[in-house]
Design an enzyme around this catalytic site. Structure first.
Site, PDB file in Angstrom:
ATOM      1  N   HIS A 131     -10.627  63.387  21.230  1.00  0.00           N
ATOM      2  CA  HIS A 131      -9.944  62.839  20.052  1.00  0.00           C
ATOM      3  C   HIS A 131     -10.212  61.350  19.829  1.00  0.00           C
ATOM      4  CE1 HIS A 131      -7.854  66.548  19.423  1.00  0.00           C
ATOM      5  NE2 HIS A 131      -7.165  66.477  20.549  1.00  0.00           N
ATOM      6  N   ASP A 167     -11.122  73.904  22.859  1.00  0.00           N
ATOM      7  CA  ASP A 167      -9.767  73.400  23.038  1.00  0.00           C
ATOM      8  C   ASP A 167      -8.896  73.903  21.880  1.00  0.00           C
ATOM      9  OD1 ASP A 167      -8.422  70.782  24.598  1.00  0.00           O
ATOM     10  OD2 ASP A 167      -7.644  71.045  22.572  1.00  0.00           O
ATOM     11  N   ASP A 256      -5.791  74.671  26.773  1.00  0.00           N
ATOM     12  CA  ASP A 256      -4.488  74.669  26.116  1.00  0.00           C
ATOM     13  C   ASP A 256      -4.332  75.719  25.023  1.00  0.00           C
ATOM     14  OD1 ASP A 256      -6.344  73.246  24.673  1.00  0.00           O
ATOM     15  OD2 ASP A 256      -5.156  71.421  24.530  1.00  0.00           O
TER      16      ASP A 256
END
Length: 303
Positions: A131, A167, A256
């Site tokens: 990110h 992800d 996740d």
């Protein structure tokens, strides 16, 4: 003979520690402990490599010099604000630059080992900080280690690099950094940005001028489990990779998307995630002569 797999590891990678925070370094510590317990690190062809921190020349391939200065200065100034630092997502911590540079250096070491033929596959389980933006921390990420490693591969002569992000969150930082570079294909499967951070990764984000079609996004609704995920993955990823013909595959393998993760709403199982990784390995073998650099990422369900 080249090793089959290089694992880039040093206990110092655990110093990327934001304190009482979801991105707890214990997730990485437990991963390595489990790998040792299961004998994964003792298998023939597996070699551990100790990383060196990425220097400013490497980091500034994707990050602004002023941002590096801010990351260094922030721990010394209790009133520091700006550059996305000092927030609940990205709290300032002692040694922030050093820890972040080491993670970036570890992923670069993995990339160099693969590109130079020292290994077919390499992994930095502490990496995947996808990110981080050129001049801003975001989403628990300070320096964007996958992007730094991709930039290094380009400098070493790679002309077609594929980045696949599985992800649960959109790989926004890597996409942004290479959005106008036709040499880098970014593919991200993630929970819909209508429901989850970072609010990007819609299907119409397809690449900037001169690189149209080199960004591919597959947003999935909350509640998708293994069957829906695998259907979406196999409908898009293999064909896009085969059309692009990458020389090397870089992946962000955040865990996740697991059904027990408290910060997201997909419903994948460990077996479902394993199936994805096995497919990525097969695609790397088919298209890239096995050249595969894997990074970790988010994942809090099993911590």
């Amino acid at each position: 003979m080249a090793d089959d797999t290089v694992v880039v590891w040093d206990e110092a990678l655990l110093t990327y520690d934001m304190g009482d925070h979801p991105l707890d370094p214990v997730r990485v510590e437990l991963t390595m402990a489990l790998a040792r317990e299961l004998g994964v690190l003792d298998r023939p062809g597996v070699r551990l490599v100790k990383p060196e921190p990425a220097d400013d020349a490497l980091l500034t391939r994707v990050h602004d010099p002023a941002y590096l200065d801010a990351v260094r200065a922030a721990p010394r100034d209790p009133l520091f604000a700006g550059f996305g630092l000092g927030t609940s997502d990205n709290p300032v911590f002692d040694g922030m630059h050093e820890a972040s540079a080491l993670i970036a250096g570890a992923t670069v070491a993995a990339a160099e080992a693969v590109w130079r033929g020292e290994a077919r596959r390499a992994v930095n389980v502490a990496g995947g900080l996808h990110h981080a933006m050129p001049a801003r921390a975001a989403g628990f990420c300070v320096y964007n280690d996958p992007a730094v490693a991709i930039a290094r591969l380009l400098d070493l002569g790679a002309q077609r690099i594929a980045y696949v992000d599985v992800d649960v969150h959109h790989g926004d930082g890597v996409q942004e950094i290479f959005y106008r570079d036709p040499r880098v294909l970014t593919i991200s499967l993630h929970e819909t940005p209508l429901a989850l951070f970072p609010g990007t990764g819609f299907p119409d984000e397809t690449g900037g001028p001169g690189a149209e079609g080199t960004a591919v996004n597959v947003p999935l609704p909350p509640g998708v489990g293994d069957a829906g995920w695998q259907r979406a993955f196999h409908a898009v990823v293999p064909s896009v990779l085969r059309a692009f013909r990458p020389q090397v595959l870089v992946t962000q393998c955040g865990a996740d998307g697991h059904r027990s993760d408290p910060l997201a709403d997909l419903r994948l199982s460990v077996d479902g995630q394993r199936a994805t990784y096995r497919t990525l390995r097969a695609l790397a073998d088919e298209l890239c002569d096995g050249r595969w650099i894997a990074t970790g990422g988010g994942g809090y369900a099993l911590v």
